[in-house]
Design a protein around this motif. Structure first.
Motif, short mmCIF file in Angstrom:
data_model
loop_
_atom_site.label_atom_id
_atom_site.label_comp_id
_atom_site.label_asym_id
_atom_site.label_seq_id
_atom_site.Cartn_x
_atom_site.Cartn_y
_atom_site.Cartn_z
N UNK A 74 0.78 -0.99 0.24
CA UNK A 74 -0.05 -0.15 0.34
C UNK A 74 0.84 1.24 -0.17
N UNK A 75 1.47 1.35 0.66
CA UNK A 75 3.09 1.87 0.49
C UNK A 75 3.41 2.69 -0.38
N UNK A 76 4.26 1.62 -1.11
CA UNK A 76 4.33 1.53 -2.63
C UNK A 76 3.87 2.04 -3.69
N UNK A 77 2.02 1.67 -3.84
CA UNK A 77 2.03 2.19 -4.96
C UNK A 77 0.25 3.57 -4.36
N UNK A 78 0.58 4.11 -2.98
CA UNK A 78 -0.60 4.38 -3.06
C UNK A 78 -0.48 6.43 -3.74
N UNK A 79 -1.00 6.79 -4.08
CA UNK A 79 -1.19 7.91 -5.11
C UNK A 79 -1.43 8.87 -4.16
N UNK A 80 0.26 10.30 -4.26
CA UNK A 80 -0.33 11.50 -3.11
C UNK A 80 -1.35 12.27 -3.66
N UNK A 92 -1.62 17.61 2.10
CA UNK A 92 -1.86 16.03 2.55
C UNK A 92 -0.73 15.28 2.96
N UNK A 93 -0.53 15.31 4.23
CA UNK A 93 1.11 14.44 4.37
C UNK A 93 1.01 13.50 3.82
N UNK A 94 2.45 12.41 4.30
CA UNK A 94 2.09 10.85 3.93
C UNK A 94 1.56 10.35 4.55
N UNK A 95 1.71 9.64 5.74
CA UNK A 95 0.81 9.77 6.66
C UNK A 95 -1.18 9.78 6.03
N UNK A 96 -0.86 10.42 5.98
CA UNK A 96 -2.76 11.12 5.68
C UNK A 96 -3.05 10.56 4.26
N UNK A 97 -2.34 10.60 2.87
CA UNK A 97 -1.95 9.56 1.69
C UNK A 97 -1.83 8.44 2.36
N UNK A 98 -1.39 7.75 2.90
CA UNK A 98 -1.09 5.83 3.55
C UNK A 98 -2.40 5.90 4.33
N UNK A 128 -10.80 11.48 -4.98
CA UNK A 128 -10.06 11.07 -5.17
C UNK A 128 -8.58 12.11 -5.00
N UNK A 129 -9.97 14.01 -4.58
CA UNK A 129 -9.07 14.49 -4.12
C UNK A 129 -9.82 14.99 -2.47
#
Length: 239
Positions: A74-80, A92-98, A128-129
């Motif tokens: 999930x972390x490698x393929x998540x969309x920022x 959004x920060x990294x944890x939010x997108x994760x 999506x956003x």
């Protein structure tokens, strides 16, 4: 004979015959419910050769491996999420997108971990956003509707209005936010209300009525109409 660990009180006497065929030697072992000291061979037999113990260890190791692979995938393929289309300081920060990626991909383990860390729970479909600049203490009901480019600040609640509701269908009991709505910190939007596109909900507001597009609501359903300058600015920004 192997030692008797039956748990009976009092000293026990066991015969330990040597493999060489010599005369058996007498050995005294004191047991008080559970042996005070286990020999290495007895411990190995007790802990690792038990089928139930092996099964429990294997299931736990398999579960941890699966959860780790899901988190890594999930972390490698998540969309920022890109920055906000109007305000570049909203992102959004990294944890939010994760967390949003775990919600979209239904990663149950990762979702529960991040919800516990952030004290946040979003149960509705994710656009999506969606922007969560400070993702702490946010509660969104199951049948809430979120449009694109919605911003939810910390301690926001989107929930039902009637605490004694017994309906099995809750699709008409939660709020609906159209595109571009900004919800300030601590705001509560309760019941089947509709917040128009690019409207603003002030901090700590309690909203139980519909809000027209581009309007601002503060306090308890107090509406502030938009100025002509704000309307022109939003129309140009949206285009």
């Amino acid at each position: 004979m192997s030692p008797d660990f039956s748990g009976r009180s009092g000293p026990k006497v066991h015969f330990d015959l040597r493999s060489t065929g010599q005369v058996g030697c007498l050995r005294r072992t004191v047991c008080e419910g559970v042996p005070r000291k286990l020999e290495r061979s007895t411990w190995n037999e007790f802990a690792f050769q038990s089928p139930s113990a092996r099964s429990r260890c294997a299931n736990k190791a398999r579960s941890l491996l699966v959860n780790f692979l899901q988190v890594n995938h999930c972390a490698q393929r998540m969309k920022r999420t890109p920055v906000h289309p109007i305000n570049p300081w909203i992102s959004n920060g990294f944890l939010v997108d994760l967390y949003l990626s775990a919600l979209r991909k239904k990663q149950r383990f990762l979702r529960r971990v991040l919800e516990t860390v952030l004290n946040t729970e979003i149960d509705c479909p994710i656009p999506s956003k969606l922007f969560l600049p400070h993702p702490y203490g946010i509660i969104v009901g199951t049948t809430s509707n979120l449009g694109e480019n919605v911003t939810l600040m910390h301690q926001v609640t989107l929930g039902g209005r009637d605490p004694w509701c017994t309906n099995t269908d809750l699709s008409a009991d939660y709020p609906s936010l159209q595109d571009g709505v900004y919800v300030g910190a601590g705001a509560k939007i309760l019941g089947p209300v509709k917040i128009g596109s690019w409207a603003m909900v002030g901090a700590n507001a309690v909203v139980t009525k519909d809000v027209p597009p581009m309007h601002t609501v503060v306090g308890h359903n107090h509406l502030i109409p938009p100025s002509d300058e704000r309307i022109r600015f939003l129309e140009m920004a949206i285009k």
